[in-house]
Scaffold this motif. Structure first.
Motif, PDB file in Angstrom:
ATOM      1  N   ASP A 221       5.794  24.375  24.467  1.00  0.00           N
ATOM      2  CA  ASP A 221       4.951  24.152  25.590  1.00  0.00           C
ATOM      3  C   ASP A 221       3.574  23.953  25.350  1.00  0.00           C
ATOM      4  O   ASP A 221       2.850  22.950  26.223  1.00  0.00           O
ATOM      5  CB  ASP A 221       5.405  25.278  26.352  1.00  0.00           C
ATOM      6  CG  ASP A 221       6.775  25.535  27.007  1.00  0.00           C
ATOM      7  OD1 ASP A 221       7.467  24.440  26.984  1.00  0.00           O
ATOM      8  OD2 ASP A 221       7.235  26.680  27.272  1.00  0.00           O
TER       9      ASP A 221
ATOM     10  N   SER B 180       3.471  20.227  23.804  1.00  0.00           N
ATOM     11  CA  SER B 180       3.571  19.205  24.987  1.00  0.00           C
ATOM     12  C   SER B 180       2.731  19.089  26.178  1.00  0.00           C
ATOM     13  O   SER B 180       2.356  17.935  26.488  1.00  0.00           O
ATOM     14  CB  SER B 180       5.088  19.471  25.564  1.00  0.00           C
ATOM     15  OG  SER B 180       5.016  20.624  26.341  1.00  0.00           O
TER      16      SER B 180
ATOM     17  N   ALA C 237       0.697  15.660  26.805  1.00  0.00           N
ATOM     18  CA  ALA C 237       0.725  14.654  28.182  1.00  0.00           C
ATOM     19  C   ALA C 237      -0.582  14.598  28.633  1.00  0.00           C
ATOM     20  O   ALA C 237      -0.853  13.605  29.334  1.00  0.00           O
ATOM     21  CB  ALA C 237       1.482  15.998  29.339  1.00  0.00           C
TER      22      ALA C 237
ATOM     23  N   ALA D  59      -1.900  10.814  29.647  1.00  0.00           N
ATOM     24  CA  ALA D  59      -2.260  10.346  30.861  1.00  0.00           C
ATOM     25  C   ALA D  59      -3.761   9.885  30.717  1.00  0.00           C
ATOM     26  O   ALA D  59      -4.109   9.249  31.671  1.00  0.00           O
ATOM     27  CB  ALA D  59      -2.262  11.657  31.601  1.00  0.00           C
TER      28      ALA D  59
ATOM     29  N   TRP E 298      -3.638   6.241  29.031  1.00  0.00           N
ATOM     30  CA  TRP E 298      -2.455   5.242  29.390  1.00  0.00           C
ATOM     31  C   TRP E 298      -3.201   4.049  30.085  1.00  0.00           C
ATOM     32  O   TRP E 298      -3.013   3.974  31.192  1.00  0.00           O
ATOM     33  CB  TRP E 298      -1.449   5.885  30.055  1.00  0.00           C
ATOM     34  CG  TRP E 298      -0.048   5.098  30.493  1.00  0.00           C
ATOM     35  CD1 TRP E 298       0.112   4.631  31.895  1.00  0.00           C
ATOM     36  CD2 TRP E 298       0.744   4.706  29.528  1.00  0.00           C
ATOM     37  NE1 TRP E 298       1.215   3.851  31.641  1.00  0.00           N
ATOM     38  CE2 TRP E 298       1.820   3.853  30.387  1.00  0.00           C
ATOM     39  CE3 TRP E 298       1.157   4.962  28.184  1.00  0.00           C
ATOM     40  CZ2 TRP E 298       2.895   3.236  29.893  1.00  0.00           C
ATOM     41  CZ3 TRP E 298       2.189   4.380  27.884  1.00  0.00           C
ATOM     42  CH2 TRP E 298       3.055   3.709  28.378  1.00  0.00           C
TER      43      TRP E 298
ATOM     44  N   GLU F  16       4.937   1.003  34.624  1.00  0.00           N
ATOM     45  CA  GLU F  16       5.384   2.180  34.130  1.00  0.00           C
ATOM     46  C   GLU F  16       4.418   3.376  34.239  1.00  0.00           C
ATOM     47  O   GLU F  16       3.119   3.106  33.970  1.00  0.00           O
ATOM     48  CB  GLU F  16       5.975   2.328  32.582  1.00  0.00           C
ATOM     49  CG  GLU F  16       7.035   0.844  32.435  1.00  0.00           C
ATOM     50  CD  GLU F  16       7.530   1.022  31.106  1.00  0.00           C
ATOM     51  OE1 GLU F  16       6.901   1.714  30.249  1.00  0.00           O
ATOM     52  OE2 GLU F  16       8.120   0.125  30.700  1.00  0.00           O
TER      53      GLU F  16
ATOM     54  N   PRO G  49       4.479   8.139  29.679  1.00  0.00           N
ATOM     55  CA  PRO G  49       5.861   8.731  29.147  1.00  0.00           C
ATOM     56  C   PRO G  49       5.833  10.297  29.099  1.00  0.00           C
ATOM     57  O   PRO G  49       4.613  10.783  28.853  1.00  0.00           O
ATOM     58  CB  PRO G  49       5.994   8.298  27.759  1.00  0.00           C
ATOM     59  CG  PRO G  49       4.563   7.726  27.512  1.00  0.00           C
ATOM     60  CD  PRO G  49       3.896   7.292  28.525  1.00  0.00           C
ATOM     61  N   ARG G  50       6.759  10.863  29.154  1.00  0.00           N
ATOM     62  CA  ARG G  50       6.839  12.244  29.367  1.00  0.00           C
ATOM     63  C   ARG G  50       6.558  12.770  27.713  1.00  0.00           C
ATOM     64  O   ARG G  50       7.218  12.129  26.870  1.00  0.00           O
ATOM     65  CB  ARG G  50       8.059  12.874  29.837  1.00  0.00           C
ATOM     66  CG  ARG G  50       8.378  12.498  31.286  1.00  0.00           C
ATOM     67  CD  ARG G  50       9.447  13.461  31.716  1.00  0.00           C
ATOM     68  NE  ARG G  50      10.735  13.047  30.824  1.00  0.00           N
ATOM     69  CZ  ARG G  50      11.962  13.900  31.070  1.00  0.00           C
ATOM     70  NH1 ARG G  50      12.090  14.824  31.951  1.00  0.00           N
ATOM     71  NH2 ARG G  50      13.056  13.543  30.254  1.00  0.00           N
ATOM     72  N   ALA G  51       5.877  14.097  27.651  1.00  0.00           N
ATOM     73  CA  ALA G  51       5.985  14.511  26.355  1.00  0.00           C
ATOM     74  C   ALA G  51       6.929  15.497  26.013  1.00  0.00           C
ATOM     75  O   ALA G  51       7.263  16.592  26.625  1.00  0.00           O
ATOM     76  CB  ALA G  51       4.472  15.242  26.298  1.00  0.00           C
ATOM     77  N   ALA G  52       7.784  15.452  25.083  1.00  0.00           N
ATOM     78  CA  ALA G  52       9.057  16.127  24.716  1.00  0.00           C
ATOM     79  C   ALA G  52       8.500  17.616  24.271  1.00  0.00           C
ATOM     80  O   ALA G  52       7.576  17.819  23.659  1.00  0.00           O
ATOM     81  CB  ALA G  52       9.928  15.425  23.908  1.00  0.00           C
ATOM     82  N   ARG G  53       9.421  18.496  24.553  1.00  0.00           N
ATOM     83  CA  ARG G  53       9.144  20.005  23.919  1.00  0.00           C
ATOM     84  C   ARG G  53       9.808  19.989  22.467  1.00  0.00           C
ATOM     85  O   ARG G  53      10.643  20.001  22.510  1.00  0.00           O
ATOM     86  CB  ARG G  53       9.944  20.707  24.835  1.00  0.00           C
ATOM     87  CG  ARG G  53       9.329  20.923  26.348  1.00  0.00           C
ATOM     88  CD  ARG G  53      10.300  22.012  26.929  1.00  0.00           C
ATOM     89  NE  ARG G  53      10.012  23.442  26.422  1.00  0.00           N
ATOM     90  CZ  ARG G  53      10.620  24.389  26.525  1.00  0.00           C
ATOM     91  NH1 ARG G  53      11.894  24.135  27.204  1.00  0.00           N
ATOM     92  NH2 ARG G  53      10.407  25.522  26.073  1.00  0.00           N
TER      93      ARG G  53
END
Length: 660
Positions: A48, A51, A55, A59, A62, A192, A195-199
């Motif tokens: 957590d 990520s 993120a 942001a 991007w 788009e 993208p999401r940041a994976a855990r």
């Protein structure tokens, strides 16, 4: 542990990945044993933190300008950026920090920068593709003209060999944006969201101060992973980080002499999973110089059809055998049922969502949550089924190549194929096949055996005859030559060729012959590094035919040795001696000989359970025998001929009363 891999002659290093599971851990400072759930919780806390910082980086950067700077590969001073994403972001001054009051070490920040840098670098190709589609926007987005296709391929870097399905999908995405906003987007960054940041924890970006991995000395299939994990979700100081030792059992696919790398940790199903990367020596593959090849054709009902072909010294090609097929009708039927179930659940969940709207206290909220959980479970089942099917099909194809001593596997390049015009059910089945996943598994397994995997253009592989390249006529079945179909192929050149056979068998012969004749044109794809034959040359295509082999059956039946002596007393066709008397117990045995021939028609059985003359079955299952009759023997059904003791002997004690 040394990271240098010794290589022999004709070997090359290959990096692969295997799955592992962290079942327990031990806190080195206190000796506390952590269960799988407690260990997953601590890994989740660290993931957590990572990520969250990743993120924020995504942001913040991007945009077309920042992604362009990172893709250019040079910093403000003109120096080349490092290949590691986290080092490149630090060179550019793109840093991240945790939330206020949380203390993390520098290696945790490295993992966040590595994850964000990889995502930003991968966005550059999508940005170039979107820009090319926008610059060459067609008059009718649903149907481009040949000139418009040429323009968009020229604008895309490497667009000459780019699958058309990639351009179509990007066009549909832009069309949806136009429908919603009434204008074209400026670039992919408006089209788009970030993208999401994976855990997950990319431990490869760390050094020994954050994580180490050592193979066991006594057991080479065990390793010890040591890493720093937080003791709480928001550690305020470095004292809240402790070293945890996690024993890992290596899968049997990891060779004992492989070099292990720091894994990537992720959470799945309440447990901590480890993607173990390792490097080992494999035989070196070659693009050219192949004489025996395995051609593989894709199908819908017959998932794979494959066979081997040999290129002889004089240039002609012959097929080695009749080929084989990998049929997975049962698994495909189950996939179809799960797909229909998922569609039904999606429809119900969407209806509940429309009824609930924004009311969180709606009476259907509980049912909607249950449907969402069931959808997740069905999706997991479909995913697991696809994984198992892909691995089984790939293992079968590679085993076929090994058995035929083939050095290359030729596959159809079906990335551009889109299902359409064949009905809703058929189109859905085509679009949801796992061709790409099977191809990846084939490449993985073939590399272990030193077998090259090359994709060839699929044009006319099922349409033309493998022996004379004449357009085939497709029929329903070999015994229905006048009924149009697709399964059975017949060459119309009866006098010169006359080949006929299964459509898929003809396709794999065409694929293998095309690959062997065009192997000098094999190149490595710039984006993926995979071996491909990009185009078909007509001059080489005329040589890509299968030469029929001469029949091995000997036509000369001249006598070459002494005549074998025949037995003067051959065995009788039926037993001449009478059958022995049956046992006196309740079980009987069918007498030798044929059924009685006194009657022309045999009497039908009145019911299934007929005492000693019938083999009984449990009465719970209703059974209606077809053609079953007494005296018919075991061949028509499970009935026996009446033995001699079928008629019960009279009970002479029935009138004597009780013996007690």
């Amino acid at each position: 542990m040394s990271r240098k891999l010794p290589l022999g002659e004709g070997e090359t290093a290959r990096t692969a990945c295997a799955r592992g599971l962290l079942r327990a851990g031990v806190v080195e400072k206190t000796g506390e044993v952590l269960s799988a759930a407690a260990l997953a919780q601590r890994v989740g806390w660290a993931a957590d933190l990572v990520s969250g910082m990743a993120a924020e980086l995504l942001a913040e950067h991007w945009s077309a300008a920042d992604v362009g700077v990172l893709a250019a590969g040079e910093d403000a001073g003109g120096r080349r950026l490092p290949s590691n994403a986290w080092m490149a972001l630090r060179r550019l001054g793109w840093t991240a920090a945790p939330a206020g009051g949380v203390r993390v070490n520098d290696r945790i920040v490295r993992m966040a920068q590595e994850q964000a840098g990889r995502a930003l670098r991968s966005a550059n190709w999508r940005a170039e593709l979107t820009w090319a589609v926008l610059e060459t926007w067609p008059c009718d987005p649903g149907r481009r003209t040949p000139e418009e296709w040429d323009r968009v391929r020229e604008a895309v870097p490497g667009g000459r060999y780019l699958p058309s399905s990639v351009i179509r999908s990007r066009t549909r995405q832009i069309t949806a944006f136009v429908t919603k906003h009434g204008r074209l987007p400026a670039d992919v960054f408006e089209l788009e969201a970030p993208p999401r940041a994976a855990r997950m924890l990319l431990l490869s970006a760390c050094d020994g101060q954050q994580a180490t991995l050592e193979r066991g000395e006594g057991d080479p299939q065990r390793a010890l992973l040591r890493l720093q994990l937080p003791t709480r979700s928001d550690p305020p100081s470095y004292r809240d980080w402790t070293w945890v030792a996690c024993p890992v059992t290596l899968p049997p696919t990891v060779p004992p002499g492989a070099v292990l790398h720091l894994p990537t940790l992720r959470l799945a199903g309440g447990t901590a999973r480890a993607d173990l990367a390792y490097t080992h020596a494999v035989p070196r593959t070659s693009r050219t110089g192949h004489t025996v090849a395995l051609g593989v054709d894709w199908g819908l009902n017959t998932l794979l059809s494959a066979g081997a072909a040999r290129l002889h010294g004089d240039g002609h090609i012959t097929a080695l055998g009749h080929g084989a097929q990998f049929r997975a009708a049962g698994i495909l039927a189950r996939q179809h049922r799960l797909r229909r179930l998922a569609e039904s659940l999606h429809a119900k969940a969407d209806q509940y969502q429309r009824l609930i709207d924004a009311d969180e206290q709606h009476e259907l909220s509980g049912k909607h949550e249950v449907l969402r959980e069931e959808l997740q479970r069905v999706g997991d089942r479909r995913s697991n089924l696809n994984d198992a099917l892909a691995r089984a099909a790939a293992r079968w194809a590679v085993d076929q190549a090994i058995a035929a001593h083939a050095t290359v596997i030729y596959l159809e390049d079906l990335r551009s194929m889109e299902a359409g015009g064949m009905g809703r059910t058929h189109n859905t089945r085509l679009s949801q096949t796992v061709r790409g996943q099977i191809a990846d598994c084939i490449r993985h397994l073939a590399a272990e055996a030193g077998i090259a995997v090359v994709t060839v253009p699929p044009r006319n592989t099922s349409r033309h005859c493998p022996r004379c390249l004449t357009p085939l006529r497709h029929r329903k079945a070999p015994d229905r030559p006048t009924t149009a179909g697709w399964k059975w192929a017949v060459c119309p050149d009866r006098a010169g060729c006359g080949w006929q056979g299964d459509r898929d068998h003809g396709a794999w012969q065409r694929i293998a012959a095309r690959g062997l004749t065009h192997q000098a044109r094999t190149v490595a794809d710039r984006a993926t590094g995979q071996m491909v034959i990009p185009t078909v040359v007509d001059q080489l295509e005329t040589k890509a035919v299968i030469t029929p082999t001469a029949e091995t059956r000997r036509a000369d039946r001249s006598k070459t040795g002494p005549t074998r002596r025949r037995n003067t007393r051959p065995a009788p066709r039926r037993r001449r001696a009478p059958s022995p008397t049956g046992p006196s117990g309740p079980a009987g045995k069918r007498p030798e000989g044929h059924a009685p021939t006194g009657r022309r028609t045999l009497p039908r059985a009145a019911h299934r359970h007929q005492g000693v003359t019938t083999i009984s079955t449990p009465p719970t299952r209703r059974h209606r025998p077809r053609g079953a009759a007494l005296g018919a023997g075991f061949h028509l059904h499970a009935h026996a001929t009446p033995p001699r003791w079928a008629e019960p002997t009279p009970d002479v004690t029935s009138d004597m009363g009780s013996l007690s």
